[in-house]
Scaffold this active site. Sequence first.
Site, PDB file in Angstrom:
ATOM      1  N   VAL A 152       0.842  -1.200   0.000  1.00  0.00           N
ATOM      2  CA  VAL A 152       0.000   0.000   0.000  1.00  0.00           C
ATOM      3  C   VAL A 152       0.876   1.249   0.000  1.00  0.00           C
ATOM      4  CG1 VAL A 152      -1.825   1.252   1.196  1.00  0.00           C
ATOM      5  CG2 VAL A 152      -1.825  -1.247   1.207  1.00  0.00           C
ATOM      6  N   TYR A 153       1.855   1.286   0.890  1.00  0.00           N
ATOM      7  CA  TYR A 153       2.764   2.428   0.966  1.00  0.00           C
ATOM      8  C   TYR A 153       3.536   2.588  -0.343  1.00  0.00           C
ATOM      9  CZ  TYR A 153       6.699   5.306   2.514  1.00  0.00           C
ATOM     10  OH  TYR A 153       7.640   6.299   2.635  1.00  0.00           O
TER      11      TYR A 153
END
Length: 242
Positions: A152-153
Amino acid sequence: MTPPLQGKVAAVTGAASGIGRASTEALLAAGARVVLIDRDEKALACTCAALGEHAIPLVLDLLDPRQCASLMPEVLARAGQLDVFHANAGLYVGGDLIDAQHDAIDRMLNLNINVVMKNVRDVLLHMTERKTGDIIVTSSLAAHFPTPWEPVYASSKWAIDCFVQTVRRQVFKHGIRIGAISPGPVITSLLADWPAEKLEEAKASGSLVEASEIAEVVLFMLTRPRGMTIRDVVMMPTNFDL
Protein backbone atom coordinates in the site's frame (compact mmCIF):
# COMPACT_ATOMS: atom_id res chain seq x y z
CA MET A 1 29.95 34.46 2.13
CA THR A 2 26.21 35.04 1.77
CA PRO A 3 24.17 31.96 2.71
CA PRO A 4 22.74 30.36 -0.46
CA LEU A 5 19.08 30.79 0.55
CA GLN A 6 19.40 34.21 2.15
CA GLY A 7 16.16 36.16 1.66
CA LYS A 8 14.19 33.08 0.64
CA VAL A 9 11.07 31.72 2.32
CA ALA A 10 10.50 27.98 2.58
CA ALA A 11 7.61 25.89 3.87
CA VAL A 12 7.93 22.29 5.04
CA THR A 13 5.07 19.91 5.85
CA GLY A 14 5.50 17.35 8.59
CA ALA A 15 8.13 19.70 9.96
CA ALA A 16 8.01 18.92 13.68
CA SER A 17 10.01 15.70 13.46
CA GLY A 18 12.00 13.35 11.26
CA ILE A 19 12.93 14.36 7.72
CA GLY A 20 10.77 17.48 7.96
CA ARG A 21 12.63 18.82 10.96
CA ALA A 22 16.01 17.93 9.48
CA SER A 23 15.08 19.68 6.23
CA THR A 24 13.94 22.73 8.20
CA GLU A 25 17.23 22.89 10.07
CA ALA A 26 19.19 22.71 6.80
CA LEU A 27 17.07 25.45 5.21
CA LEU A 28 17.48 27.71 8.23
CA ALA A 29 21.24 27.15 8.21
CA ALA A 30 21.25 28.14 4.53
CA GLY A 31 19.66 31.49 5.38
CA ALA A 32 15.97 30.91 4.67
CA ARG A 33 13.00 31.74 6.82
CA VAL A 34 10.95 28.57 7.19
CA VAL A 35 7.24 28.06 7.83
CA LEU A 36 6.96 24.77 9.69
CA ILE A 37 3.66 23.00 9.02
CA ASP A 38 2.49 20.19 11.27
CA ARG A 39 -0.70 19.04 12.98
CA ASP A 40 1.06 18.38 16.32
CA GLU A 41 0.78 21.79 17.97
CA LYS A 42 2.87 20.93 21.02
CA ALA A 43 5.72 19.33 19.07
CA LEU A 44 5.67 22.20 16.59
CA ALA A 45 5.90 24.81 19.34
CA CYS A 46 8.85 23.00 20.93
CA THR A 47 10.62 22.66 17.58
CA CYS A 48 10.19 26.34 16.67
CA ALA A 49 11.32 27.45 20.12
CA ALA A 50 14.51 25.43 19.65
CA LEU A 51 15.18 26.69 16.13
CA GLY A 52 14.81 30.43 16.63
CA GLU A 53 12.91 33.39 15.24
CA HIS A 54 13.19 32.41 11.59
CA ALA A 55 11.24 29.20 12.31
CA ILE A 56 7.57 30.13 11.89
CA PRO A 57 4.93 27.66 13.15
CA LEU A 58 1.75 26.85 11.24
CA VAL A 59 -0.54 24.26 12.82
CA LEU A 60 -2.58 22.45 10.15
CA ASP A 61 -4.19 19.05 9.87
CA LEU A 62 -3.71 18.47 6.16
CA LEU A 63 -6.27 15.66 6.18
CA ASP A 64 -8.95 18.25 6.95
CA PRO A 65 -9.95 19.61 3.51
CA ARG A 66 -10.59 23.13 4.78
CA GLN A 67 -7.27 23.32 6.61
CA CYS A 68 -5.46 21.81 3.64
CA ALA A 69 -6.89 24.50 1.37
CA SER A 70 -5.69 27.19 3.77
CA LEU A 71 -2.00 26.28 3.51
CA MET A 72 -0.95 28.90 0.95
CA PRO A 73 -3.01 31.78 2.37
CA GLU A 74 -1.63 31.03 5.83
CA VAL A 75 1.96 30.83 4.59
CA LEU A 76 1.61 34.13 2.75
CA ALA A 77 0.03 35.78 5.78
CA ARG A 78 3.03 34.79 7.89
CA ALA A 79 5.90 35.20 5.43
CA GLY A 80 4.68 37.22 2.44
CA GLN A 81 6.04 34.91 -0.25
CA LEU A 82 7.10 31.32 -0.90
CA ASP A 83 10.27 30.31 -2.72
CA VAL A 84 10.72 26.70 -1.59
CA PHE A 85 8.09 24.10 -0.74
CA HIS A 86 9.04 20.74 0.72
CA ALA A 87 6.02 18.41 0.62
CA ASN A 88 7.20 15.95 3.21
CA ALA A 89 4.26 14.89 5.41
CA GLY A 90 3.28 11.27 5.00
CA LEU A 91 1.93 8.13 6.61
CA TYR A 92 2.99 4.49 6.45
CA VAL A 93 1.02 1.26 6.15
CA GLY A 94 3.13 -1.89 5.95
CA GLY A 95 2.63 -5.61 6.17
CA ASP A 96 0.39 -7.96 4.23
CA LEU A 97 -2.41 -6.29 2.28
CA ILE A 98 -5.04 -8.57 3.81
CA ASP A 99 -4.14 -7.21 7.26
CA ALA A 100 -4.58 -3.55 6.29
CA GLN A 101 -7.75 -1.83 7.46
CA HIS A 102 -9.85 0.19 5.01
CA ASP A 103 -9.69 3.38 7.06
CA ALA A 104 -5.90 3.13 7.39
CA ILE A 105 -5.55 2.68 3.64
CA ASP A 106 -7.81 5.67 2.95
CA ARG A 107 -5.99 7.90 5.42
CA MET A 108 -2.53 7.04 4.09
CA LEU A 109 -3.44 7.39 0.42
CA ASN A 110 -5.17 10.69 1.12
CA LEU A 111 -2.12 12.20 2.86
CA ASN A 112 0.58 10.63 0.67
CA ILE A 113 -1.11 11.38 -2.65
CA ASN A 114 -4.17 13.65 -2.58
CA VAL A 115 -2.82 16.16 -0.08
CA VAL A 116 0.51 16.41 -1.90
CA MET A 117 -1.24 17.04 -5.20
CA LYS A 118 -3.51 19.70 -3.71
CA ASN A 119 -0.67 21.43 -1.84
CA VAL A 120 1.57 21.48 -4.90
CA ARG A 121 -1.29 22.79 -7.04
CA ASP A 122 -1.91 25.68 -4.67
CA VAL A 123 1.80 26.46 -4.31
CA LEU A 124 2.18 26.52 -8.10
CA LEU A 125 -0.43 29.26 -8.45
CA HIS A 126 1.85 31.52 -6.39
CA MET A 127 5.14 30.38 -7.94
CA THR A 128 3.86 30.60 -11.50
CA GLU A 129 2.85 34.21 -10.94
CA ARG A 130 6.35 34.98 -9.61
CA LYS A 131 8.06 32.94 -12.39
CA THR A 132 10.32 31.16 -9.92
CA GLY A 133 10.29 28.54 -7.21
CA ASP A 134 11.42 25.12 -6.07
CA ILE A 135 9.33 22.16 -4.95
CA ILE A 136 10.77 19.04 -3.35
CA VAL A 137 8.57 16.03 -2.63
CA THR A 138 9.60 13.30 -0.22
CA SER A 139 9.09 10.07 -2.11
CA SER A 140 10.72 6.77 -1.24
CA LEU A 141 12.96 4.01 -2.51
CA ALA A 142 9.65 2.12 -2.51
CA ALA A 143 8.70 4.20 -5.57
CA HIS A 144 11.43 2.43 -7.54
CA PHE A 145 11.40 -1.06 -6.08
CA PRO A 146 8.36 -3.36 -5.62
CA THR A 147 8.79 -3.73 -1.88
CA PRO A 148 6.92 -6.90 -0.88
CA TRP A 149 6.31 -5.98 2.76
CA GLU A 150 4.60 -2.61 2.05
CA PRO A 151 2.36 -2.80 -1.06
CA VAL A 152 0.00 0.00 0.00
CA TYR A 153 2.76 2.43 0.97
CA ALA A 154 4.86 1.56 -2.08
CA SER A 155 1.88 2.14 -4.37
CA SER A 156 1.38 5.63 -2.91
CA LYS A 157 5.00 6.50 -3.62
CA TRP A 158 4.91 5.10 -7.16
CA ALA A 159 1.90 7.35 -7.77
CA ILE A 160 3.50 10.46 -6.32
CA ASP A 161 6.75 9.87 -8.20
CA CYS A 162 4.77 9.84 -11.46
CA PHE A 163 3.02 13.02 -10.34
CA VAL A 164 6.31 14.82 -9.69
CA GLN A 165 7.82 13.86 -13.03
CA THR A 166 4.74 14.80 -15.08
CA VAL A 167 4.18 18.11 -13.31
CA ARG A 168 7.87 18.93 -13.77
CA ARG A 169 7.32 18.86 -17.53
CA GLN A 170 4.44 21.32 -17.21
CA VAL A 171 6.08 23.93 -15.01
CA PHE A 172 9.75 24.22 -16.00
CA LYS A 173 8.80 26.81 -18.61
CA HIS A 174 7.62 29.03 -15.75
CA GLY A 175 11.01 28.96 -14.03
CA ILE A 176 9.85 26.39 -11.47
CA ARG A 177 11.79 23.27 -10.57
CA ILE A 178 10.19 20.22 -8.99
CA GLY A 179 11.96 17.06 -7.95
CA ALA A 180 11.62 14.08 -5.66
CA ILE A 181 13.93 12.67 -3.06
CA SER A 182 13.58 8.91 -2.64
CA PRO A 183 15.32 7.63 0.48
CA GLY A 184 15.60 4.09 1.65
CA PRO A 185 14.77 3.35 5.30
CA VAL A 186 15.28 6.49 7.40
CA ILE A 187 15.45 6.60 11.18
CA THR A 188 12.13 8.36 11.87
CA SER A 189 8.91 7.61 13.72
CA LEU A 190 7.49 5.98 10.58
CA LEU A 191 9.70 2.99 11.23
CA ALA A 192 7.62 2.27 14.31
CA ASP A 193 5.03 0.87 11.88
CA TRP A 194 7.48 -1.42 10.09
CA PRO A 195 7.09 -5.16 10.56
CA ALA A 196 9.21 -5.93 13.62
CA GLU A 197 11.35 -8.53 11.86
CA LYS A 198 12.21 -6.14 8.98
CA LEU A 199 13.15 -3.36 11.40
CA GLU A 200 15.44 -5.62 13.42
CA GLU A 201 16.99 -6.93 10.23
CA ALA A 202 17.65 -3.38 8.97
CA LYS A 203 19.17 -2.30 12.29
CA ALA A 204 21.42 -5.34 12.46
CA SER A 205 22.73 -4.90 8.91
CA GLY A 206 23.29 -1.13 9.09
CA SER A 207 20.60 -0.54 6.49
CA LEU A 208 19.19 2.72 7.83
CA VAL A 209 20.06 6.36 7.11
CA GLU A 210 19.73 9.48 9.25
CA ALA A 211 17.19 12.21 8.50
CA SER A 212 20.03 14.76 8.47
CA GLU A 213 21.58 12.94 5.51
CA ILE A 214 18.36 13.37 3.57
CA ALA A 215 18.31 17.08 4.44
CA GLU A 216 21.82 17.52 3.03
CA VAL A 217 20.63 16.21 -0.32
CA VAL A 218 17.52 18.41 -0.24
CA LEU A 219 19.79 21.42 0.16
CA PHE A 220 22.03 20.20 -2.67
CA MET A 221 19.00 19.99 -4.98
CA LEU A 222 17.89 23.50 -4.06
CA THR A 223 21.26 25.15 -4.53
CA ARG A 224 22.05 24.00 -8.07
CA PRO A 225 22.21 26.73 -10.75
CA ARG A 226 18.72 27.62 -12.00
CA GLY A 227 19.45 25.98 -15.35
CA MET A 228 19.81 22.59 -13.67
CA THR A 229 17.04 20.45 -12.18
CA ILE A 230 17.84 17.46 -9.99
CA ARG A 231 14.84 15.42 -11.08
CA ASP A 232 15.03 12.54 -8.62
CA VAL A 233 17.59 11.41 -6.07
CA VAL A 234 17.48 7.84 -4.84
CA MET A 235 19.32 7.43 -1.54
CA MET A 236 19.91 4.22 0.32
CA PRO A 237 22.25 2.86 2.95
CA THR A 238 25.23 1.14 1.36
CA ASN A 239 24.27 -2.09 3.14
CA PHE A 240 20.64 -2.00 1.96
CA ASP A 241 21.13 -4.74 -0.62
CA LEU A 242 22.91 -7.13 1.72
